[in-house]
Design a protein around this motif. Structure first.
Motif, PDB file in Angstrom:
ATOM      1  N   LEU A  21       0.821  -1.204   0.000  1.00 26.34           N
ATOM      2  CA  LEU A  21       0.000   0.000   0.000  1.00 26.34           C
ATOM      3  C   LEU A  21       0.859   1.259   0.000  1.00 26.34           C
ATOM      4  CD1 LEU A  21      -2.813   1.209   0.089  1.00 26.34           C
ATOM      5  CD2 LEU A  21      -2.807   0.935   2.578  1.00 26.34           C
ATOM      6  N   PHE A  22       1.957   1.225   0.753  1.00 32.05           N
ATOM      7  CA  PHE A  22       2.867   2.370   0.793  1.00 32.05           C
ATOM      8  C   PHE A  22       3.465   2.624  -0.592  1.00 32.05           C
ATOM      9  CE2 PHE A  22       7.083   4.275   1.603  1.00 32.05           C
ATOM     10  CZ  PHE A  22       6.711   5.364   2.384  1.00 32.05           C
ATOM     11  N   ALA A  23       3.924   1.552  -1.257  1.00 35.07           N
ATOM     12  CA  ALA A  23       4.507   1.690  -2.598  1.00 35.07           C
ATOM     13  C   ALA A  23       3.469   2.195  -3.596  1.00 35.07           C
ATOM     14  CB  ALA A  23       5.085   0.356  -3.062  1.00 35.07           C
ATOM     15  N   GLN A  24       2.243   1.687  -3.507  1.00 36.06           N
ATOM     16  CA  GLN A  24       1.193   2.129  -4.433  1.00 36.06           C
ATOM     17  C   GLN A  24       0.843   3.592  -4.196  1.00 36.06           C
ATOM     18  OE1 GLN A  24       0.347   0.232  -6.910  1.00 36.06           O
ATOM     19  NE2 GLN A  24       1.477  -1.508  -6.092  1.00 36.06           N
ATOM     20  N   ASP A  25       0.800   4.007  -2.931  1.00 41.13           N
ATOM     21  CA  ASP A  25       0.517   5.413  -2.625  1.00 41.13           C
ATOM     22  C   ASP A  25       1.577   6.320  -3.230  1.00 41.13           C
ATOM     23  OD1 ASP A  25      -1.794   4.827  -1.273  1.00 41.13           O
ATOM     24  OD2 ASP A  25      -1.055   5.354   0.726  1.00 41.13           O
ATOM     25  N   ARG A  43     -19.506   1.146  -4.602  1.00 41.48           N
ATOM     26  CA  ARG A  43     -19.451  -0.239  -4.146  1.00 41.48           C
ATOM     27  C   ARG A  43     -18.027  -0.676  -3.845  1.00 41.48           C
ATOM     28  NH1 ARG A  43     -22.269  -2.780  -9.287  1.00 41.48           N
ATOM     29  NH2 ARG A  43     -20.733  -1.309 -10.131  1.00 41.48           N
ATOM     30  N   ARG A  44     -17.046   0.052  -4.348  1.00 36.66           N
ATOM     31  CA  ARG A  44     -15.645  -0.324  -4.130  1.00 36.66           C
ATOM     32  C   ARG A  44     -15.051   0.533  -3.019  1.00 36.66           C
ATOM     33  NH1 ARG A  44     -11.965  -1.252  -9.222  1.00 36.66           N
ATOM     34  NH2 ARG A  44     -12.137   1.011  -9.486  1.00 36.66           N
ATOM     35  N   ILE A  45     -14.199  -0.083  -2.216  1.00 39.03           N
ATOM     36  CA  ILE A  45     -13.553   0.607  -1.094  1.00 39.03           C
ATOM     37  C   ILE A  45     -12.064   0.748  -1.375  1.00 39.03           C
ATOM     38  CG2 ILE A  45     -13.048   0.563   1.372  1.00 39.03           C
ATOM     39  CD1 ILE A  45     -15.979   1.007   0.706  1.00 39.03           C
ATOM     40  N   ARG A  46     -11.608   1.976  -1.344  1.00 34.15           N
ATOM     41  CA  ARG A  46     -10.182   2.246  -1.510  1.00 34.15           C
ATOM     42  C   ARG A  46      -9.485   2.239  -0.153  1.00 34.15           C
ATOM     43  NH1 ARG A  46      -9.694   7.720  -4.871  1.00 34.15           N
ATOM     44  NH2 ARG A  46     -10.785   8.408  -3.009  1.00 34.15           N
ATOM     45  N   LEU A  47      -8.232   1.821  -0.168  1.00 36.35           N
ATOM     46  CA  LEU A  47      -7.397   1.876   1.026  1.00 36.35           C
ATOM     47  C   LEU A  47      -6.252   2.849   0.776  1.00 36.35           C
ATOM     48  CD1 LEU A  47      -7.044  -1.941   1.845  1.00 36.35           C
ATOM     49  CD2 LEU A  47      -8.730  -0.329   2.749  1.00 36.35           C
ATOM     50  N   ARG A  48      -5.873   3.569   1.795  1.00 34.61           N
ATOM     51  CA  ARG A  48      -4.703   4.452   1.690  1.00 34.61           C
ATOM     52  C   ARG A  48      -4.055   4.580   3.059  1.00 34.61           C
ATOM     53  NH1 ARG A  48      -6.034   9.471   3.632  1.00 34.61           N
ATOM     54  NH2 ARG A  48      -8.272   9.949   3.750  1.00 34.61           N
ATOM     55  N   MET A  49      -2.772   4.908   3.042  1.00 36.80           N
ATOM     56  CA  MET A  49      -2.044   5.103   4.287  1.00 36.80           C
ATOM     57  C   MET A  49      -2.474   6.405   4.940  1.00 36.80           C
ATOM     58  SD  MET A  49       0.276   2.515   4.393  1.00 36.80           S
ATOM     59  CE  MET A  49       1.688   3.032   5.383  1.00 36.80           C
ATOM     60  N   THR A  50      -2.545   6.404   6.268  1.00 32.46           N
ATOM     61  CA  THR A  50      -2.720   7.650   6.998  1.00 32.46           C
ATOM     62  C   THR A  50      -1.365   8.349   7.111  1.00 32.46           C
ATOM     63  OG1 THR A  50      -2.294   6.620   9.137  1.00 32.46           O
ATOM     64  CG2 THR A  50      -4.597   6.656   8.355  1.00 32.46           C
ATOM     65  N   ALA A  51      -1.384   9.590   7.556  1.00 32.66           N
ATOM     66  CA  ALA A  51      -0.122  10.307   7.760  1.00 32.66           C
ATOM     67  C   ALA A  51       0.746   9.570   8.781  1.00 32.66           C
ATOM     68  CB  ALA A  51      -0.399  11.742   8.216  1.00 32.66           C
ATOM     69  N   ALA A  52       0.098   9.056   9.841  1.00 33.71           N
ATOM     70  CA  ALA A  52       0.857   8.342  10.876  1.00 33.71           C
ATOM     71  C   ALA A  52       1.446   7.050  10.319  1.00 33.71           C
ATOM     72  CB  ALA A  52      -0.048   8.043  12.076  1.00 33.71           C
ATOM     73  N   GLY A  53       0.657   6.321   9.517  1.00 31.86           N
ATOM     74  CA  GLY A  53       1.143   5.080   8.933  1.00 31.86           C
ATOM     75  C   GLY A  53       2.273   5.326   7.949  1.00 31.86           C
ATOM     76  N   SER A  54       2.126   6.352   7.113  1.00 34.16           N
ATOM     77  CA  SER A  54       3.167   6.676   6.131  1.00 34.16           C
ATOM     78  C   SER A  54       4.464   7.083   6.816  1.00 34.16           C
ATOM     79  CB  SER A  54       2.696   7.802   5.209  1.00 34.16           C
ATOM     80  OG  SER A  54       1.671   7.368   4.362  1.00 34.16           O
ATOM     81  N   LEU A  55       4.353   7.882   7.885  1.00 33.40           N
ATOM     82  CA  LEU A  55       5.551   8.323   8.598  1.00 33.40           C
ATOM     83  C   LEU A  55       6.265   7.136   9.237  1.00 33.40           C
ATOM     84  CD1 LEU A  55       7.362  10.581   9.625  1.00 33.40           C
ATOM     85  CD2 LEU A  55       5.804  10.853  11.573  1.00 33.40           C
TER      86      LEU A  55
END
Length: 230
Positions: free
Chosen positions: A157-161, A206-218
């Motif tokens: 997820l980090f790489a995709q972001d 109907r589709r759910i996207r996932l993304r890193m939060t600022a805390a997760g990315s840091l």
């Protein structure tokens, strides 16, 4: 005094001279000191041996283009010091002739760290490399012996972001290498920890996207930078 001018005036400039094969012909004392080598220990060494593996290909390509008649260029890259630490520099490279011999002169500017675009590239490649190595284990060991789907999911997820690509629940589950039900539990756990968030796709609710939060990315950024310096 303008801060940019002050930085420019205070920055340290080193120099290194190589032949057309990138072997060091000469270097000033400060260049050797910065890398942790005696000056005479550098003469004859390939500059690419002192360069981080991720930066060697582009360095070689740019040097080849210069030798083939291209314009002088600048490249931001990492040297590997004698103690294994990474040293961020911007090299300004030009070609000149001494009789029939061609030499490349590098004026080396020490910098505090990578420009934002270089750091993004480095972190993305680091995440992808670690994930690829982890997936390689399944070719040699049984899947059930080793499993950390949450971490694999975070790496992907980090790489995709960083690449600017959307990640959906199903593709994240595949990236984790775990069964769907297990992956969904891991996603819920990461959401609870505030490392990732779930958002409905504005084009398809109907589709759910996932993304890193600022805390997760840091947290992932700090981990990858630390891993790159091992």
């Amino acid at each position: 005094m303008d801060r940019a001018v002050d930085r420019a005036g205070a920055r340290k400039l080193l120099s290194c001279l190589t032949d057309e094969h990138l072997r060091i012909v000469d270097a000033d004392e400060d260049y050797g000191t910065a890398l942790g080598y005696a000056r005479n220990a550098l003469v004859g060494r390939d500059v690419l041996e002192l360069t981080h593996p991720d930066d060697r290909e582009v360095n070689r390509e740019r040097a080849d283009a210069l030798i083939a008649g291209g314009a002088p260029f600048s490249i931001t890259k990492r040297y590997i010091g004698a103690d294994g630490r990474f040293l961020w520099v911007t090299n300004h490279i030009s070609l000149f002739h001494t009789g029939t011999t061609r030499r490349m002169m590098a004026t080396v500017e020490l910098i505090d760290g990578p420009p934002a675009e270089d750091e993004t590239r480095m972190l993305r490649r680091a995440a992808e490399r670690i994930l690829a190595k982890r997936r390689l284990r399944t070719h040699y060991f049984e899947d059930e012996m080793f499993g950390e789907p949450a971490f694999d999911l975070l790496l992907d997820l980090f790489a995709q972001d960083l690449a600017g690509r959307d990640t959906y629940t199903t593709s994240a589950a595949v990236a984790s290498g775990a069964p769907l039900t297990t992956a969904l539990r891991q996603i819920a756990m990461l959401v609870d920890r505030d490392w990732i968030v779930r958002d409905p796709d504005p084009n398809d609710r109907r589709r759910i996207r996932l993304r890193m939060t600022a805390a997760g990315s840091l947290r992932m950024r700090d981990y990858l930078l630390a891993a790159e310096n091992l």
